[in-house]
Design a protein around this motif. Sequence first.
Motif, PDB file in Angstrom:
ATOM      1  N   THR A 199       0.644  -1.242  -0.030  1.00  0.00           N
ATOM      2  CA  THR A 199       0.111   0.358  -0.159  1.00  0.00           C
ATOM      3  C   THR A 199       0.930   1.174   0.561  1.00  0.00           C
ATOM      4  O   THR A 199       2.024   0.954   0.245  1.00  0.00           O
ATOM      5  N   GLU A 200       0.544   2.263  -0.488  1.00  0.00           N
ATOM      6  CA  GLU A 200       0.899   3.342  -0.065  1.00  0.00           C
ATOM      7  C   GLU A 200       0.881   3.955   1.520  1.00  0.00           C
ATOM      8  O   GLU A 200      -0.259   4.021   1.993  1.00  0.00           O
ATOM      9  N   PHE A 201       2.362   4.894   1.645  1.00  0.00           N
ATOM     10  CA  PHE A 201       2.431   4.845   3.275  1.00  0.00           C
ATOM     11  C   PHE A 201       1.602   6.579   3.705  1.00  0.00           C
ATOM     12  O   PHE A 201       2.544   7.363   2.459  1.00  0.00           O
ATOM     13  N   HIS A 202       0.714   6.520   4.089  1.00  0.00           N
ATOM     14  CA  HIS A 202      -0.127   8.152   4.960  1.00  0.00           C
ATOM     15  C   HIS A 202      -0.176   8.153   6.392  1.00  0.00           C
ATOM     16  O   HIS A 202      -0.415   7.181   6.898  1.00  0.00           O
ATOM     17  N   PRO A 203      -0.023   9.072   6.916  1.00  0.00           N
ATOM     18  CA  PRO A 203       0.184   8.823   8.520  1.00  0.00           C
ATOM     19  C   PRO A 203      -1.102   9.122   8.989  1.00  0.00           C
ATOM     20  O   PRO A 203      -0.991   8.968   9.812  1.00  0.00           O
ATOM     21  N   GLY A 204      -2.057   9.567   8.064  1.00  0.00           N
ATOM     22  CA  GLY A 204      -3.697   9.697   8.643  1.00  0.00           C
ATOM     23  C   GLY A 204      -3.839   8.130   8.080  1.00  0.00           C
ATOM     24  O   GLY A 204      -5.280   7.919   8.648  1.00  0.00           O
ATOM     25  N   LEU A 205      -3.710   6.700   7.675  1.00  0.00           N
ATOM     26  CA  LEU A 205      -3.429   5.700   7.887  1.00  0.00           C
ATOM     27  C   LEU A 205      -4.084   5.592   8.991  1.00  0.00           C
ATOM     28  O   LEU A 205      -3.404   5.400  10.239  1.00  0.00           O
ATOM     29  N   PRO A 206      -5.745   4.696   9.160  1.00  0.00           N
ATOM     30  CA  PRO A 206      -5.049   3.807  10.466  1.00  0.00           C
ATOM     31  C   PRO A 206      -4.293   2.101  10.499  1.00  0.00           C
ATOM     32  O   PRO A 206      -4.065   2.346   9.932  1.00  0.00           O
ATOM     33  N   PRO A 207      -4.087   1.942  11.628  1.00  0.00           N
ATOM     34  CA  PRO A 207      -2.929   1.004  12.054  1.00  0.00           C
ATOM     35  C   PRO A 207      -3.210  -0.388  10.802  1.00  0.00           C
ATOM     36  O   PRO A 207      -4.786  -1.113  12.266  1.00  0.00           O
ATOM     37  N   LEU A 208      -2.965  -0.579   9.687  1.00  0.00           N
ATOM     38  CA  LEU A 208      -3.877  -1.553   9.036  1.00  0.00           C
ATOM     39  C   LEU A 208      -3.315  -3.114  10.061  1.00  0.00           C
ATOM     40  O   LEU A 208      -4.170  -4.326   9.628  1.00  0.00           O
ATOM     41  N   ALA A 209      -1.814  -2.598  10.354  1.00  0.00           N
ATOM     42  CA  ALA A 209      -1.268  -4.205  11.280  1.00  0.00           C
ATOM     43  C   ALA A 209      -2.365  -5.101  12.145  1.00  0.00           C
ATOM     44  O   ALA A 209      -2.821  -6.261  12.225  1.00  0.00           O
ATOM     45  N   ASN A 210      -2.690  -3.571  12.893  1.00  0.00           N
ATOM     46  CA  ASN A 210      -3.752  -4.453  13.948  1.00  0.00           C
ATOM     47  C   ASN A 210      -4.712  -5.090  13.668  1.00  0.00           C
ATOM     48  O   ASN A 210      -5.930  -5.934  14.081  1.00  0.00           O
ATOM     49  N   ILE A 211      -5.903  -4.251  12.138  1.00  0.00           N
ATOM     50  CA  ILE A 211      -6.699  -4.051  11.598  1.00  0.00           C
ATOM     51  C   ILE A 211      -6.747  -5.438  10.769  1.00  0.00           C
ATOM     52  O   ILE A 211      -7.597  -6.419  10.805  1.00  0.00           O
ATOM     53  N   ILE A 212      -6.138  -5.665  10.108  1.00  0.00           N
ATOM     54  CA  ILE A 212      -5.971  -6.975   9.664  1.00  0.00           C
ATOM     55  C   ILE A 212      -5.839  -8.267  10.997  1.00  0.00           C
ATOM     56  O   ILE A 212      -6.680  -9.785  10.822  1.00  0.00           O
ATOM     57  N   GLN A 213      -4.694  -7.846  11.904  1.00  0.00           N
ATOM     58  CA  GLN A 213      -4.544  -9.117  12.705  1.00  0.00           C
ATOM     59  C   GLN A 213      -6.058  -9.709  13.953  1.00  0.00           C
ATOM     60  O   GLN A 213      -6.304 -10.771  14.062  1.00  0.00           O
ATOM     61  N   LYS A 214      -6.322  -8.368  13.833  1.00  0.00           N
ATOM     62  CA  LYS A 214      -8.417  -8.429  14.527  1.00  0.00           C
ATOM     63  C   LYS A 214      -9.068  -9.071  13.784  1.00  0.00           C
ATOM     64  O   LYS A 214     -10.187 -10.020  14.437  1.00  0.00           O
ATOM     65  N   ASN A 215      -8.977  -9.027  12.478  1.00  0.00           N
ATOM     66  CA  ASN A 215     -10.122  -9.541  11.313  1.00  0.00           C
ATOM     67  C   ASN A 215     -10.075 -10.296  10.543  1.00  0.00           C
ATOM     68  O   ASN A 215     -10.007 -10.945   9.112  1.00  0.00           O
ATOM     69  N   PHE A 216      -8.964 -10.999  10.443  1.00  0.00           N
ATOM     70  CA  PHE A 216      -7.500 -12.166   9.692  1.00  0.00           C
ATOM     71  C   PHE A 216      -8.334 -13.285   9.941  1.00  0.00           C
ATOM     72  O   PHE A 216      -8.363 -14.246   8.388  1.00  0.00           O
ATOM     73  N   HIS A 217      -9.662 -13.688  10.878  1.00  0.00           N
ATOM     74  CA  HIS A 217     -10.194 -15.029  10.228  1.00  0.00           C
ATOM     75  C   HIS A 217     -11.186 -14.733   9.025  1.00  0.00           C
ATOM     76  O   HIS A 217     -11.361 -15.571   8.809  1.00  0.00           O
ATOM     77  N   LEU A 218     -11.781 -13.286   8.706  1.00  0.00           N
ATOM     78  CA  LEU A 218     -12.173 -13.622   7.423  1.00  0.00           C
ATOM     79  C   LEU A 218     -11.674 -13.211   6.610  1.00  0.00           C
ATOM     80  O   LEU A 218     -12.755 -13.960   5.155  1.00  0.00           O
ATOM     81  N   LEU A 219     -10.005 -13.441   6.325  1.00  0.00           N
ATOM     82  CA  LEU A 219      -9.298 -13.316   5.202  1.00  0.00           C
ATOM     83  C   LEU A 219      -8.567 -15.384   5.336  1.00  0.00           C
ATOM     84  O   LEU A 219      -8.101 -15.256   4.096  1.00  0.00           O
ATOM     85  N   GLN A 220      -9.002 -16.021   5.715  1.00  0.00           N
ATOM     86  CA  GLN A 220      -8.177 -16.944   5.562  1.00  0.00           C
ATOM     87  C   GLN A 220      -9.604 -18.269   5.034  1.00  0.00           C
ATOM     88  O   GLN A 220      -8.226 -19.677   4.827  1.00  0.00           O
ATOM     89  N   GLY A 221     -10.160 -18.165   4.026  1.00  0.00           N
ATOM     90  CA  GLY A 221     -10.613 -18.474   3.015  1.00  0.00           C
ATOM     91  C   GLY A 221      -9.933 -18.919   2.393  1.00  0.00           C
ATOM     92  O   GLY A 221      -9.592 -20.176   1.291  1.00  0.00           O
TER      93      GLY A 221
END
Length: 226
Positions: free
Chosen positions: A189-211
Motif C-alpha cells: 500500500t501507499e504510506f500516509h500518516p493518516g492511515l489507520p493501524p492496518l496491521a492491527n485491523i488485519i490481525q483482528k479480522n484475519f479470520h475473515l481472510l482465511q478462506g
Amino acid sequence: MGTKMAPSFANIFMGNLEKEFLSRQNLKPHTWLRYIDDIFMIWTHGEANLKLFIDDINSFHHTIKFTADFSGHGVHFLDTTVTLQNGSLKTDLFNKPTNKHNYLLPSSCHPRHCTRNIPYSQALRIRRICSSEVDFDSRTKELSQHLLNRQYFRGTIENAIKKAKSKPRTETLTYKTRQTSSKRVPLVTEFHPGLPPLANIIQKNFHLLQGTERLKSVPRITCHRF
C-alpha cells in the motif's frame, strides 16, 4: 541512476580482471580487499615496486584506470580512515567534505520506524568502524549535533548512542547470515500518516481472510516507494 544489475555486472567484471591481473604478478599485495571498484591493499615490497605495480595495473586494460593514494601512515577507504600505529591497524570514521549530513527529517512523511531507527543505525555504524573508544565518543558527539540540527530529539539520540555503545565491537563485526525470506503474502500500500493501524485491523479480522489457501498467515504490511 543505472540498472539494478549494474553493481553485479561491475563486480563480476572487476572480479575477473583482478583475478587475471594478480595471477600474473611476481610481487603481490600482502592484503587486497575490493568493494566493487574501490580497492584497499597493504603493500610490503617498497614504494618503488608499488609505483611499478600501479603502472602495471593501469596498462592491463584499455579502459579501466585506477587512481592511487598511498602512505606509510594512513589512507581513507570508503567511509573509513585506516592508520598504522605501533605495528597495528587502527580504524576511524571518515566523512567526505561533501557530506552535508542531511538525514531524513523526523517530520518527513515516512513510517515512524524509518526515522526512529536512523540515530541507532548511524551510531552502530560508528561503533563498527571506530577501533578506539575515544574515537567512538568523539564521532558520536559529532553525530549527535548533526541529528539535533535535523530536529531529532536529544533523548532519542542519547538512547541510540548508549545502546550502540553497549554492544561489543567484535559483535558488530561478526557477519550475520540473512534469514530466509518470509513466505507471508505482502499487502502493498501507499504510506500516509493518516492511515489507520492496518496491521492491527488485519490481525483482528484475519479470520475473515482465511478462506483462501494463500493466506495461511497474517499478511505483511509493505509500503512501496513512489
